[in-house]
Design a protein around this motif. Sequence first.
Motif, mmCIF file in Angstrom:
data_model
loop_
_atom_site.group_PDB
_atom_site.id
_atom_site.type_symbol
_atom_site.label_atom_id
_atom_site.label_comp_id
_atom_site.label_asym_id
_atom_site.label_seq_id
_atom_site.Cartn_x
_atom_site.Cartn_y
_atom_site.Cartn_z
ATOM 1 N N TYR A 1 -0.822 -0.690 4.418
ATOM 2 C CA TYR A 1 -1.193 -2.161 4.666
ATOM 3 C C TYR A 1 -1.826 -2.098 5.926
ATOM 4 O O TYR A 1 -1.294 -1.676 6.876
ATOM 5 C CB TYR A 1 0.198 -2.801 4.513
ATOM 6 C CG TYR A 1 0.414 -3.384 3.457
ATOM 7 C CD1 TYR A 1 1.313 -2.680 2.622
ATOM 8 C CD2 TYR A 1 0.110 -4.599 2.634
ATOM 9 C CE1 TYR A 1 1.686 -3.069 1.563
ATOM 10 C CE2 TYR A 1 0.687 -5.005 1.566
ATOM 11 C CZ TYR A 1 1.308 -4.210 0.841
ATOM 12 O OH TYR A 1 1.746 -4.694 -0.383
ATOM 13 N N ARG B 1 -2.726 -6.521 4.771
ATOM 14 C CA ARG B 1 -3.670 -6.383 3.824
ATOM 15 C C ARG B 1 -3.419 -5.113 2.939
ATOM 16 O O ARG B 1 -3.493 -4.073 3.639
ATOM 17 C CB ARG B 1 -4.916 -6.579 4.107
ATOM 18 C CG ARG B 1 -5.992 -6.243 3.066
ATOM 19 C CD ARG B 1 -7.483 -6.747 3.405
ATOM 20 N NE ARG B 1 -8.369 -6.276 2.498
ATOM 21 C CZ ARG B 1 -9.762 -6.952 2.190
ATOM 22 N NH1 ARG B 1 -10.081 -7.578 3.136
ATOM 23 N NH2 ARG B 1 -10.497 -6.060 1.536
ATOM 24 N N TYR B 2 -3.127 -5.027 1.745
ATOM 25 C CA TYR B 2 -3.041 -3.682 1.155
ATOM 26 C C TYR B 2 -4.330 -3.104 1.052
ATOM 27 O O TYR B 2 -5.380 -3.544 0.779
ATOM 28 C CB TYR B 2 -2.378 -3.854 -0.448
ATOM 29 C CG TYR B 2 -2.205 -2.448 -1.125
ATOM 30 C CD1 TYR B 2 -3.487 -2.166 -1.906
ATOM 31 C CD2 TYR B 2 -1.171 -1.654 -0.976
ATOM 32 C CE1 TYR B 2 -3.379 -0.768 -2.701
ATOM 33 C CE2 TYR B 2 -1.372 -0.466 -1.659
ATOM 34 C CZ TYR B 2 -2.312 -0.133 -2.444
ATOM 35 O OH TYR B 2 -2.321 1.151 -2.957
ATOM 36 N N THR B 3 -4.473 -1.617 1.234
ATOM 37 C CA THR B 3 -5.696 -0.986 1.216
ATOM 38 C C THR B 3 -5.246 0.472 1.202
ATOM 39 O O THR B 3 -4.125 0.996 1.448
ATOM 40 C CB THR B 3 -6.365 -1.130 2.474
ATOM 41 O OG1 THR B 3 -7.780 -0.416 2.480
ATOM 42 C CG2 THR B 3 -5.723 -0.781 3.756
ATOM 43 N N TYR C 1 -9.216 -5.088 9.294
ATOM 44 C CA TYR C 1 -9.924 -6.150 8.630
ATOM 45 C C TYR C 1 -9.900 -7.449 9.259
ATOM 46 O O TYR C 1 -8.813 -7.659 9.889
ATOM 47 C CB TYR C 1 -9.343 -6.440 7.297
ATOM 48 C CG TYR C 1 -9.547 -5.382 6.189
ATOM 49 C CD1 TYR C 1 -8.462 -4.354 6.108
ATOM 50 C CD2 TYR C 1 -10.640 -5.222 5.340
ATOM 51 C CE1 TYR C 1 -8.609 -3.317 5.161
ATOM 52 C CE2 TYR C 1 -10.384 -4.108 4.510
ATOM 53 C CZ TYR C 1 -9.713 -3.176 4.291
ATOM 54 O OH TYR C 1 -9.710 -2.009 3.601
ATOM 55 N N GLN D 1 -9.833 -13.297 7.507
ATOM 56 C CA GLN D 1 -8.389 -13.700 6.921
ATOM 57 C C GLN D 1 -8.281 -13.917 5.703
ATOM 58 O O GLN D 1 -7.067 -13.967 4.982
ATOM 59 C CB GLN D 1 -7.865 -14.698 7.824
ATOM 60 C CG GLN D 1 -8.913 -16.064 7.849
ATOM 61 C CD GLN D 1 -8.396 -16.961 8.715
ATOM 62 O OE1 GLN D 1 -7.042 -17.667 8.432
ATOM 63 N NE2 GLN D 1 -9.128 -17.499 9.538
ATOM 64 N N GLY E 1 -9.074 -12.237 3.384
ATOM 65 C CA GLY E 1 -8.676 -10.822 2.497
ATOM 66 C C GLY E 1 -7.187 -10.185 2.676
ATOM 67 O O GLY E 1 -6.624 -9.493 1.889
ATOM 68 N N TYR E 2 -6.320 -10.926 3.558
ATOM 69 C CA TYR E 2 -5.102 -10.721 3.783
ATOM 70 C C TYR E 2 -4.116 -11.221 2.695
ATOM 71 O O TYR E 2 -4.282 -12.197 2.168
ATOM 72 C CB TYR E 2 -4.582 -11.106 5.098
ATOM 73 C CG TYR E 2 -5.035 -10.339 6.157
ATOM 74 C CD1 TYR E 2 -6.568 -10.318 6.655
ATOM 75 C CD2 TYR E 2 -4.476 -9.326 6.761
ATOM 76 C CE1 TYR E 2 -6.755 -9.409 7.634
ATOM 77 C CE2 TYR E 2 -4.680 -8.504 7.545
ATOM 78 C CZ TYR E 2 -5.925 -8.430 8.082
ATOM 79 O OH TYR E 2 -6.544 -7.737 9.103
ATOM 80 N N ASP E 3 -3.029 -10.580 2.171
ATOM 81 C CA ASP E 3 -2.419 -10.983 1.175
ATOM 82 C C ASP E 3 -1.010 -11.538 1.499
ATOM 83 O O ASP E 3 -0.593 -12.401 0.795
ATOM 84 C CB ASP E 3 -1.907 -9.365 0.257
ATOM 85 C CG ASP E 3 -3.227 -8.655 0.032
ATOM 86 O OD1 ASP E 3 -3.271 -7.409 0.379
ATOM 87 O OD2 ASP E 3 -4.083 -9.153 -0.746
ATOM 88 N N TRP F 1 1.302 -13.221 4.686
ATOM 89 C CA TRP F 1 1.313 -13.788 6.171
ATOM 90 C C TRP F 1 2.761 -13.941 6.435
ATOM 91 O O TRP F 1 3.588 -14.450 5.639
ATOM 92 C CB TRP F 1 0.646 -15.223 5.927
ATOM 93 C CG TRP F 1 -0.836 -14.863 5.813
ATOM 94 C CD1 TRP F 1 -1.383 -14.672 4.583
ATOM 95 C CD2 TRP F 1 -1.951 -15.082 6.863
ATOM 96 N NE1 TRP F 1 -2.886 -14.547 4.658
ATOM 97 C CE2 TRP F 1 -3.252 -14.756 6.177
ATOM 98 C CE3 TRP F 1 -1.834 -15.104 8.222
ATOM 99 C CZ2 TRP F 1 -4.175 -14.598 6.943
ATOM 100 C CZ3 TRP F 1 -2.891 -15.183 8.910
ATOM 101 C CH2 TRP F 1 -4.152 -14.753 8.435
#
Length: 124
Positions: free
Chosen positions: A29, A96-98, A105, A108, A110-112, A114
């Motif tokens: 992440y 954010r998963y990547t 990143y 905001q 794109g973030y999964d 919070w």
Amino acid sequence: VQLQASGGGLVQAGDSLRLSCAASGLTTYALGWFRQAPRKEREFVAGISWSGGSTNYADSVKGRFTISRDNVKNTVYLQMDSLKPEDTAVYYCAARYTYRASRYYTDQSGYDVWGQGTLVTVSS
């Protein structure tokens, strides 16, 4: 992943503060810190890749804030130095998963995941 931010408080201008964000699991992440001041939109503050090797900062905090992470402790930090009254805001951590180890990143959207936010108040 669940995020829990902490470390906010009331400080004076010029002081330092360190925010922490603990998670249940942060491998793969990318992480970011965002903030929202009263009557303003939420904005990007800092981002870090999941490897920890790449970071990025908003111009307004560059040279004063440092983002870091400890993947063993599953925690991301935001060291804030030389705080200014305009840094007053609710600070949020996000994940954010990547699969890209070196990517950070700034967007905001794109973030999964919070966290709940922690309030930082800087008095003049």
